[in-house]
Design a protein around this motif. Structure first.
Motif, mmCIF file in Angstrom:
data_model
loop_
_atom_site.group_PDB
_atom_site.id
_atom_site.type_symbol
_atom_site.label_atom_id
_atom_site.label_comp_id
_atom_site.label_asym_id
_atom_site.label_seq_id
_atom_site.Cartn_x
_atom_site.Cartn_y
_atom_site.Cartn_z
ATOM 1 N N ASP A 94 3.134 7.499 11.462
ATOM 2 C CA ASP A 94 2.693 6.305 12.177
ATOM 3 C C ASP A 94 1.408 5.716 11.590
ATOM 4 O OD1 ASP A 94 0.876 8.222 12.968
ATOM 5 O OD2 ASP A 94 0.847 7.590 15.076
ATOM 6 N N TYR A 95 1.172 5.944 10.308
ATOM 7 C CA TYR A 95 -0.071 5.469 9.688
ATOM 8 C C TYR A 95 -0.195 3.959 9.795
ATOM 9 C CZ TYR A 95 -3.882 4.787 6.405
ATOM 10 O OH TYR A 95 -5.077 4.425 5.849
ATOM 11 N N ALA A 96 0.891 3.219 9.599
ATOM 12 C CA ALA A 96 0.834 1.755 9.685
ATOM 13 C C ALA A 96 0.408 1.323 11.085
ATOM 14 C CB ALA A 96 2.178 1.140 9.316
ATOM 15 N N ARG A 97 0.889 2.050 12.103
ATOM 16 C CA ARG A 97 0.477 1.749 13.467
ATOM 17 C C ARG A 97 -1.027 1.985 13.642
ATOM 18 N NH1 ARG A 97 1.962 -0.981 18.122
ATOM 19 N NH2 ARG A 97 0.498 -0.317 19.725
ATOM 20 N N PHE A 126 0.811 -1.214 0.000
ATOM 21 C CA PHE A 126 0.000 0.000 0.000
ATOM 22 C C PHE A 126 0.848 1.269 0.000
ATOM 23 C CE2 PHE A 126 -2.697 -3.175 2.050
ATOM 24 C CZ PHE A 126 -3.939 -2.955 1.466
ATOM 25 N N GLU A 127 0.338 2.295 -0.673
ATOM 26 C CA GLU A 127 0.861 3.655 -0.537
ATOM 27 C C GLU A 127 -0.008 4.402 0.469
ATOM 28 O OE1 GLU A 127 0.733 5.413 -4.392
ATOM 29 O OE2 GLU A 127 2.537 4.379 -5.116
ATOM 30 N N LYS A 128 0.625 5.123 1.386
ATOM 31 C CA LYS A 128 -0.134 5.860 2.394
ATOM 32 C C LYS A 128 -1.001 6.938 1.733
ATOM 33 C CE LYS A 128 3.435 5.329 5.955
ATOM 34 N NZ LYS A 128 4.412 6.056 6.812
ATOM 35 N N HIS A 183 -8.097 -0.462 -5.605
ATOM 36 C CA HIS A 183 -8.735 -0.535 -4.296
ATOM 37 C C HIS A 183 -7.919 0.215 -3.242
ATOM 38 C CE1 HIS A 183 -11.406 -3.393 -6.161
ATOM 39 N NE2 HIS A 183 -12.021 -3.655 -5.017
ATOM 40 N N TYR A 184 -8.597 0.525 -2.140
ATOM 41 C CA TYR A 184 -7.994 1.338 -1.075
ATOM 42 C C TYR A 184 -8.336 0.756 0.290
ATOM 43 C CZ TYR A 184 -7.588 4.710 -4.880
ATOM 44 O OH TYR A 184 -7.292 5.320 -6.085
ATOM 45 N N LEU A 185 -7.404 0.928 1.229
ATOM 46 C CA LEU A 185 -7.608 0.552 2.623
ATOM 47 C C LEU A 185 -7.571 1.825 3.464
ATOM 48 C CD1 LEU A 185 -7.764 -1.644 4.902
ATOM 49 C CD2 LEU A 185 -5.257 -1.548 4.959
ATOM 50 N N GLY A 186 -8.731 2.331 3.834
ATOM 51 C CA GLY A 186 -8.785 3.568 4.596
ATOM 52 C C GLY A 186 -8.098 4.723 3.888
ATOM 53 N N GLY A 187 -8.183 4.736 2.563
ATOM 54 C CA GLY A 187 -7.541 5.782 1.771
ATOM 55 C C GLY A 187 -6.155 5.417 1.272
ATOM 56 N N ALA A 188 -5.562 4.346 1.796
ATOM 57 C CA ALA A 188 -4.244 3.889 1.332
ATOM 58 C C ALA A 188 -4.422 3.078 0.056
ATOM 59 C CB ALA A 188 -3.556 3.056 2.403
ATOM 60 N N LYS A 189 -3.702 3.450 -0.990
ATOM 61 C CA LYS A 189 -3.863 2.818 -2.303
ATOM 62 C C LYS A 189 -3.160 1.471 -2.357
ATOM 63 C CE LYS A 189 -2.990 3.707 -7.240
ATOM 64 N NZ LYS A 189 -2.393 4.676 -8.202
ATOM 65 N N LEU A 190 -3.903 0.439 -2.754
ATOM 66 C CA LEU A 190 -3.315 -0.880 -2.968
ATOM 67 C C LEU A 190 -2.586 -0.874 -4.308
ATOM 68 C CD1 LEU A 190 -3.041 -3.883 -2.096
ATOM 69 C CD2 LEU A 190 -5.157 -4.332 -3.354
ATOM 70 N N VAL A 191 -1.255 -0.990 -4.259
ATOM 71 C CA VAL A 191 -0.455 -0.902 -5.480
ATOM 72 C C VAL A 191 0.092 -2.259 -5.921
ATOM 73 C CG1 VAL A 191 0.163 1.509 -5.127
ATOM 74 C CG2 VAL A 191 1.599 -0.275 -4.114
ATOM 75 N N GLY A 192 -0.131 -3.283 -5.130
ATOM 76 C CA GLY A 192 0.315 -4.620 -5.519
ATOM 77 C C GLY A 192 -0.266 -5.660 -4.581
ATOM 78 N N THR A 193 -0.656 -6.811 -5.131
ATOM 79 C CA THR A 193 -1.157 -7.902 -4.301
ATOM 80 C C THR A 193 -0.607 -9.215 -4.846
ATOM 81 O OG1 THR A 193 -3.156 -9.056 -3.531
ATOM 82 C CG2 THR A 193 -3.343 -7.866 -5.632
ATOM 83 N N TYR A 194 0.227 -9.875 -4.058
ATOM 84 C CA TYR A 194 1.008 -11.013 -4.533
ATOM 85 C C TYR A 194 0.671 -12.266 -3.730
ATOM 86 C CZ TYR A 194 3.538 -7.076 -6.481
ATOM 87 O OH TYR A 194 3.848 -5.908 -7.143
ATOM 88 N N PRO A 195 0.249 -13.335 -4.406
ATOM 89 C CA PRO A 195 -0.142 -14.567 -3.702
ATOM 90 C C PRO A 195 1.052 -15.431 -3.323
ATOM 91 C CG PRO A 195 -0.569 -14.764 -6.061
ATOM 92 C CD PRO A 195 -0.021 -13.386 -5.851
ATOM 93 N N ASP A 237 10.694 3.630 0.983
ATOM 94 C CA ASP A 237 9.939 4.542 0.118
ATOM 95 C C ASP A 237 8.630 4.993 0.770
ATOM 96 O OD1 ASP A 237 8.359 2.296 -0.044
ATOM 97 O OD2 ASP A 237 8.718 1.926 -2.174
ATOM 98 N N GLY A 238 8.412 4.609 2.038
ATOM 99 C CA GLY A 238 7.244 5.066 2.772
ATOM 100 C C GLY A 238 6.028 4.170 2.665
ATOM 101 N N ARG A 239 6.049 3.181 1.795
ATOM 102 C CA ARG A 239 4.907 2.288 1.680
ATOM 103 C C ARG A 239 4.859 1.337 2.881
ATOM 104 N NH1 ARG A 239 5.590 -0.217 -4.271
ATOM 105 N NH2 ARG A 239 7.714 -0.505 -3.452
#
Length: 465
Positions: free
Chosen positions: A40-43, A31-33, A397-409, A130-132
């Motif tokens: 402390d967004y991840a927290r 995610f990008e913030k 898609h977004y998580l609370g405004g954080a942009k999902l930039v990659g999803t890897y299985p 890079d802040g992600r």
């Protein structure tokens, strides 16, 4: 939630699990913030994750077997559920590259889930330079299949970048109101009657389906059974240590190849993997003369439902696809794979979903028996590796405004099958996740280079480069 019997497919994933072969699936979401987010967004995300009070029943159940269950494996709710055991907060060491993130996921993925608790974990990971930030989630395959797990994850996200709500996948949601005006008891009775009739029809057709499946396997045609896979370095005893590699490619590139060649995107994925595995084994001097065979899972409910069941379970069939690794020409490889998959789809169309599951179990039986007998790497394997293509979301898609930039299985290497390649489409990209035994698959990251080379080769021969 009362105890419920574990279905046979899910039970097979529990019974086949060992320290060397954990049978959970996972996803790494990057995610990008949101703009203007604090350091402390991840927290904050972590605290929202553990702040859930009402838990989805699927994420409360754990497997038990005792005199109380008459020796049967059952799902029962965890009376001492501890959210902080399941949801964890981690930070990467410096320099905080993607390499460190993948190393952490490799270690997390090699650790089995405790059966004393519900079979899932989530990790909020920060420290990328890079802040992600990232979220790694793993669920036992007995709990859900890979397609259902993907849908559960995506259903917790929003397509609205201004939506600041965070509702994790383990949060209970109120059921949709139903106002059918019909007698529910009659509906249930009718459904049970239809199910009973369907099972009777399936049972009557099983002998014919078995004969056709075995005949196709003997003839080396695409079906749920393979009898012609060569021995390779992948088909050996594995350890519990994992290595994970991941990369994305624009989906438009694969679509252009499929349109120009008259094939499907899944055919192109298999051709990329076939060419990449060929190049990788050539580099190691381990390429066999005969074509490698991949076990390709098929979600039986993929076309019927766009949402995962809240009760979990598995509804998966398989086909054994020849990857044409014995030919050097990318165009011929793609053509052979397309012809084989078309043939396999025709064979599946002759069977009901229950018959497909049963025939797939027949095809998987040798893969389960060889490790039990200690014969992996000694006799011919039923197939060489696993390749899955999971349909994903088309929109960002977004998580609370954080942009999902990659999803890897991340998926399950098996005893005797040390490599698993799983990809998922997302927002115009095809995201590949490669999971291998750390000892049995040397230089796993080389496969990413070969995948990229093979995509370019396919574009060249299709005339879309």
């Amino acid at each position: 939630m009362t105890p419920t019997l574990i279905d046979p497919t899910s039970l097979a994933f529990l019974m086949s699990e060992s320290r060397a072969m954990p049978t959970h699936v996972a996803s790494l979401q990057l995610f990008e913030k949101p703009p203007g987010a604090s350091r402390d967004y991840a927290r904050q995300v972590y605290e929202r994750f553990i702040g859930v009070e009402d838990i989805n029943p699927l994420f409360l159940k754990r497997p038990v077997r005792s005199w109380r269950t008459a020796g049967q494996w059952m799902w029962e709710p965890d009376a001492q559920f501890d959210i902080e055991h399941h949801v964890r907060h981690s930070a990467l060491p410096k320099p905080g590259r993607v390499r460190e993130l993948l190393e952490l996921c490799s270690r997390l993925h090699g650790t089995p889930l405790s059966r004393d608790r519900p079979l899932w974990e989530a990790h909020v990971i920060e420290g990328l330079r890079d802040g992600r930030f990232a979220v790694y989630v793993k669920l036992h395959h007995a709990l859900v299949d890979g397609i259902s797990a993907s849908r559960l994850l995506m259903n917790t996200l929003s397509t609205d970048p201004t939506d600041r709500e965070i509702v994790p996948m383990w949060a209970a949601r109120p059921p949709r109101e139903r106002s059918t005006g019909r007698n529910e008891t009659n509906d249930v009775s009718s459904e049970l009657l239809r199910a009973a009739r369907g099972l009777a029809t399936d049972a009557a057709g099983m002998p014919g389906a078995l004969v056709r499946t075995l005949t196709r396997g003997v003839r080396d045609e695409t079906s749920a059974v393979s009898m012609h896979a060569p021995k390779t370095i992948f088909n050996t005893t594995i350890t519990g240590s994992r290595r994970f590699a991941a990369q994305s490619w624009p989906l438009a590139r694969l679509v252009a190849i499929s349109k120009a060649s008259g094939t499907t995107v899944n055919d192109v994925v298999l051709a990329m993997c076939g060419g990449a595995v060929r190049g990788y084994l050539e580099d190691l001097g381990e390429l066999p003369d005969a074509s490698l065979v991949a076990m390709v899972p098929i979600g039986l409910n993929a076309k019927d439902s766009q949402s995962a069941s809240s009760e979990g379970g598995n509804a998966v069939g398989t086909v054994m696809a020849r990857l044409a690794t014995d030919v050097a020409d990318p165009a011929e490889r793609l053509a052979r794979i397309h012809a084989g998959m078309q043939d396999g789809k025709r064979a599946l169309s002759e069977m009901t979903p229950n018959q497909i599951v049963a025939m797939s179990a027949v095809g998987m039986t040798p893969a389960m028996l060889l490790p039990l007998l200690g014969l992996q790497g000694v006799v011919r394997p039923p197939f060489n590796l696993i390749i899955s293509n999971v349909p994903g979301a088309r929109e960002t898609h977004y998580l609370g405004g954080a942009k999902l930039v990659g999803t890897y299985p991340l998926s399950v290497p098996m005893q005797g099958m040390a490599l698993n390649i799983t990809c998922a489409s997302y927002a115009g990209s095809m995201e590949f996740g490669l999971t291998g035994c750390r000892r049995s698959v040397p230089h796993l990251q080389w496969l990413l280079r070969h995948l990229d080379d093979e995509l370019g080769n396919l574009e060249r021969v299709a005339g879309v480069a």
